[in-house]
Motif scaffolding. Structure first.
Motif, PDB file in Angstrom:
ATOM      1  N   CYS A 254       0.446  10.502  17.878  1.00 21.80           N
ATOM      2  CA  CYS A 254       1.968  10.364  17.301  1.00 21.80           C
ATOM      3  C   CYS A 254       2.142   8.969  17.129  1.00 21.80           C
ATOM      4  N   LEU A 255       1.623   8.218  18.198  1.00 21.18           N
ATOM      5  CA  LEU A 255       1.724   6.612  18.199  1.00 21.18           C
ATOM      6  C   LEU A 255       1.177   6.058  17.043  1.00 21.18           C
ATOM      7  N   LEU A 256      -0.187   6.331  16.925  1.00 19.64           N
ATOM      8  CA  LEU A 256      -0.857   5.904  15.668  1.00 19.64           C
ATOM      9  C   LEU A 256      -0.631   6.175  14.438  1.00 19.64           C
ATOM     10  N   ILE A 257      -0.152   7.451  14.202  1.00 21.28           N
ATOM     11  CA  ILE A 257       0.083   8.076  12.993  1.00 21.28           C
ATOM     12  C   ILE A 257       1.498   7.333  12.577  1.00 21.28           C
ATOM     13  N   LEU A 258       2.577   7.081  13.148  1.00 24.35           N
ATOM     14  CA  LEU A 258       3.752   6.747  12.896  1.00 24.35           C
ATOM     15  C   LEU A 258       3.630   5.111  12.635  1.00 24.35           C
ATOM     16  N   THR A 259       2.831   4.338  13.638  1.00 24.06           N
ATOM     17  CA  THR A 259       2.721   3.093  13.409  1.00 24.06           C
ATOM     18  C   THR A 259       2.214   2.607  11.978  1.00 24.06           C
ATOM     19  N   VAL A 260       1.026   3.668  11.650  1.00 26.33           N
ATOM     20  CA  VAL A 260       0.654   3.532  10.045  1.00 26.33           C
ATOM     21  C   VAL A 260       1.867   3.815   9.055  1.00 26.33           C
ATOM     22  N   CYS A 261       2.393   4.807   9.398  1.00 22.40           N
ATOM     23  CA  CYS A 261       3.485   5.196   8.377  1.00 22.40           C
ATOM     24  C   CYS A 261       4.662   4.040   8.305  1.00 22.40           C
TER      25      CYS A 261
ATOM     26  N   GLU B  66      -5.010   2.650  -8.512  1.00 24.04           N
ATOM     27  CA  GLU B  66      -5.863   2.008  -9.357  1.00 24.04           C
ATOM     28  C   GLU B  66      -6.294   2.801 -10.579  1.00 24.04           C
ATOM     29  N   MET B  67      -6.483   4.009 -10.442  1.00 25.85           N
ATOM     30  CA  MET B  67      -6.770   5.006 -11.587  1.00 25.85           C
ATOM     31  C   MET B  67      -5.875   5.215 -12.389  1.00 25.85           C
ATOM     32  N   PHE B  68      -4.494   5.207 -11.988  1.00 24.35           N
ATOM     33  CA  PHE B  68      -3.289   5.661 -12.852  1.00 24.35           C
ATOM     34  C   PHE B  68      -2.173   4.755 -13.048  1.00 24.35           C
ATOM     35  N   SER B  69      -2.318   3.784 -12.301  1.00 26.68           N
ATOM     36  CA  SER B  69      -1.124   2.540 -12.198  1.00 26.68           C
ATOM     37  C   SER B  69      -1.720   1.113 -12.415  1.00 26.68           C
ATOM     38  N   GLY B  70      -2.937   0.827 -11.827  1.00 22.88           N
ATOM     39  CA  GLY B  70      -3.420  -0.365 -12.309  1.00 22.88           C
ATOM     40  C   GLY B  70      -2.783  -1.167 -11.018  1.00 22.88           C
ATOM     41  N   LYS B  71      -1.764  -0.869 -10.337  1.00 23.53           N
ATOM     42  CA  LYS B  71      -1.115  -1.855  -9.307  1.00 23.53           C
ATOM     43  C   LYS B  71      -1.262  -1.167  -7.762  1.00 23.53           C
ATOM     44  N   ILE B  72      -1.554  -1.780  -6.981  1.00 23.82           N
ATOM     45  CA  ILE B  72      -1.774  -1.292  -5.954  1.00 23.82           C
ATOM     46  C   ILE B  72      -0.654  -1.724  -4.655  1.00 23.82           C
ATOM     47  N   ILE B  73      -0.088  -0.549  -4.310  1.00 24.03           N
ATOM     48  CA  ILE B  73       0.652  -0.794  -3.003  1.00 24.03           C
ATOM     49  C   ILE B  73      -0.283  -0.527  -1.601  1.00 24.03           C
ATOM     50  N   THR B  74      -0.341  -1.606  -0.815  1.00 24.82           N
ATOM     51  CA  THR B  74      -1.231  -1.610   0.318  1.00 24.82           C
ATOM     52  C   THR B  74      -0.816  -0.846   1.530  1.00 24.82           C
ATOM     53  N   PHE B  75       0.430  -0.266   1.670  1.00 25.71           N
ATOM     54  CA  PHE B  75       0.848   0.621   2.809  1.00 25.71           C
ATOM     55  C   PHE B  75       1.071  -0.367   3.973  1.00 25.71           C
ATOM     56  N   LEU B  76       0.276  -1.199   4.254  1.00 26.45           N
ATOM     57  CA  LEU B  76       0.181  -2.139   5.493  1.00 26.45           C
ATOM     58  C   LEU B  76       0.849  -3.402   4.831  1.00 26.45           C
ATOM     59  N   PRO B  77       1.358  -4.493   5.580  1.00 26.62           N
ATOM     60  CA  PRO B  77       1.786  -5.608   4.924  1.00 26.62           C
ATOM     61  C   PRO B  77       1.150  -6.230   3.829  1.00 26.62           C
ATOM     62  N   ASN B  78      -0.298  -6.527   3.953  1.00 24.92           N
ATOM     63  CA  ASN B  78      -0.993  -7.056   2.886  1.00 24.92           C
ATOM     64  C   ASN B  78      -2.372  -6.487   2.662  1.00 24.92           C
ATOM     65  N   ALA B  79      -3.100  -6.888   1.792  1.00 26.67           N
ATOM     66  CA  ALA B  79      -4.322  -6.249   1.671  1.00 26.67           C
ATOM     67  C   ALA B  79      -5.337  -6.820   2.635  1.00 26.67           C
TER      68      ALA B  79
END
Length: 390
Positions: A10-17, A125-138
């Motif tokens: 849970c700690l790992l998953i929520l930290t990613v989220c 990349e396939m459908f929008s060409g713009k990446i949201i990295t989920f984490l603070p940066n790439a």
């Protein structure tokens, strides 16, 4: 899985989220869950002594003194010290989990999360060409994907052939690597290539064929994404490296370190030190307006904030952890894939730290602590210094 194993997951998953714990809400979640995990773990067993107790204790105590020194100028050092304290507690929490399958499961969970994030990158990349990295940066996302890819590669190379686990690890590695190619992080790529080079030397033929197959598959998958030009994007990134602002930041940070080389400016004081010593960015209109909280080099930032003494203690932890892992790899005729993966991921994180602030992200520090805890030599009969203090 027992209750502690579920709390760790849970700690790992929520930290990613929560974007890796970078924002205040994510950091609060990380603090609360880490404390809950340790309190639950310490109820059943007393923390044992390990081969890394002394360097961890020395670095923690020195950071406390440095934080106290810098609190008159800023309060960021207190947050950093609190987070560091919880990282240390997590180190012992991992050792107290008695579920024999937990550590293997935790490695696989890291690889699974990296696969999901990579799939999300490719989908965008396939459908929008713009990446949201989920984490603070790439760059930080690439650092996390490094760990997932190395875990999958080690599992692929060292488990018996023609098993479902081998197929799953190969699939994970392919998707992670394909998504990785779209991030264009030079620092993370250097760390990954250097670590894979070590694996080739250590594992030899076991890793060469899976690696070649992986490269072919992930390149084919990345090129198949219609809005991605892999070769052109990477070439532009490499060519533009000489104009990267990191060079200017590093020079300003080194100038700040020279003013207080022994004990530093105080924990959390990098931004103050940099603002007083920064150099102009000739490519920007506002040449002196660039400011940053991070040196984009963990070792340089530690030198500025904690001085040479703090850097020595920091390196003591990392070098001793790598040395213990290396001894385990070479003293056994048959090393299990988790030990190889832990060492490889620890090495990758340490190398990536030369180019980014990856260990300021709670998610990556959590992985760093997990790999240290996995590799450390634990002594059943001795109680940890940390338990005596707490």
């Amino acid at each position: 899985m027992d209750r502690l194993s579920k709390l760790c997951a849970c700690l790992l998953i929520l930290t990613v989220c929560f974007h890796g714990g970078k924002e205040m809400s994510g950091l609060a979640v990380y603090h609360i869950l880490s404390l809950i995990l340790f309190l639950n773990a310490a109820q059943k067993n007393k923390p044992r002594s390990s081969s890394l107790d002394l360097p961890l204790m020395c670095y923690w105590a020195y950071s406390a003194l440095s934080m106290t020194y810098s609190m008159s100028a800023q309060n960021r050092g207190f947050i950093q010290f609190l987070t560091l304290s919880l990282h240390c507690l997590n180190y012992y929490s991992f050792s107290l989990i008695i579920d024999s399958s937990f550590k293997k499961y935790f490695f696989q969970l890291i690889a699974a999360l990296a696969t999901i994030l990579s799939f999300g990158i490719l989908f965008q990349e396939m459908f929008s060409g713009k990446i949201i990295t989920f984490l603070p940066n790439a760059n930080l996302l690439a650092g996390f994907l490094n760990c997932g890819l190395l875990i999958s590669l080690c599992q692929l190379s060292q488990i018996p052939q023609k098993t479902s686990a081998r197929i799953a690890s190969g699939t994970c590695a392919t998707f992670i690597a394909a998504g990785y190619f779209t991030l264009h992080s030079l620092g993370a790529a250097f760390a990954l290539c250097a670590t894979i080079g070590f694996l080739v030397l250590f594992l030899g033929k076991k890793v060469v064929l899976p690696l070649l197959a992986l490269i072919i598959l992930c390149l084919a998958l990345a090129i198949a994404v219609p809005k991605t030009n892999v070769a052109q994007d990477w070439a532009a990134k490499v060519y533009g490296a000489k104009n990267n602002s990191r060079w200017i930041i590093w020079q300003g940070a080194f100038k700040a370190w020279k003013l207080k080389p022994m004990f530093g400016w105080g924990l959390g004081s990098f931004e103050i030190a940099y603002n007083q010593n920064k150099l102009p960015l000739e490519t920007d209109v506002a040449r002196f307006e660039k400011t940053t909280r991070f040196a984009h080099n963990e070792y340089l930032q530690t030198s500025v904030e904690l001085g040479v003494l703090g850097l020595a203690l920091y390196l003591w932890i990392i070098v001793q952890g790598l040395f213990i892992g290396l001894k385990k790899l070479y003293r056994k005729e048959e090393t299990n894939w988790q030990e190889t993966a832990a060492f490889a991921c620890l090495l990758s994180i340490a190398l990536h730290a030369f180019f980014d602030f990856n260990l300021h992200l709670p998610l990556l520090y959590l992985l760093f602590i997990f790999f240290l805890s996995f590799l450390a030599d634990w002594k059943e009969e001795r109680i940890s210094l940390w338990h005596k203090i707490i």
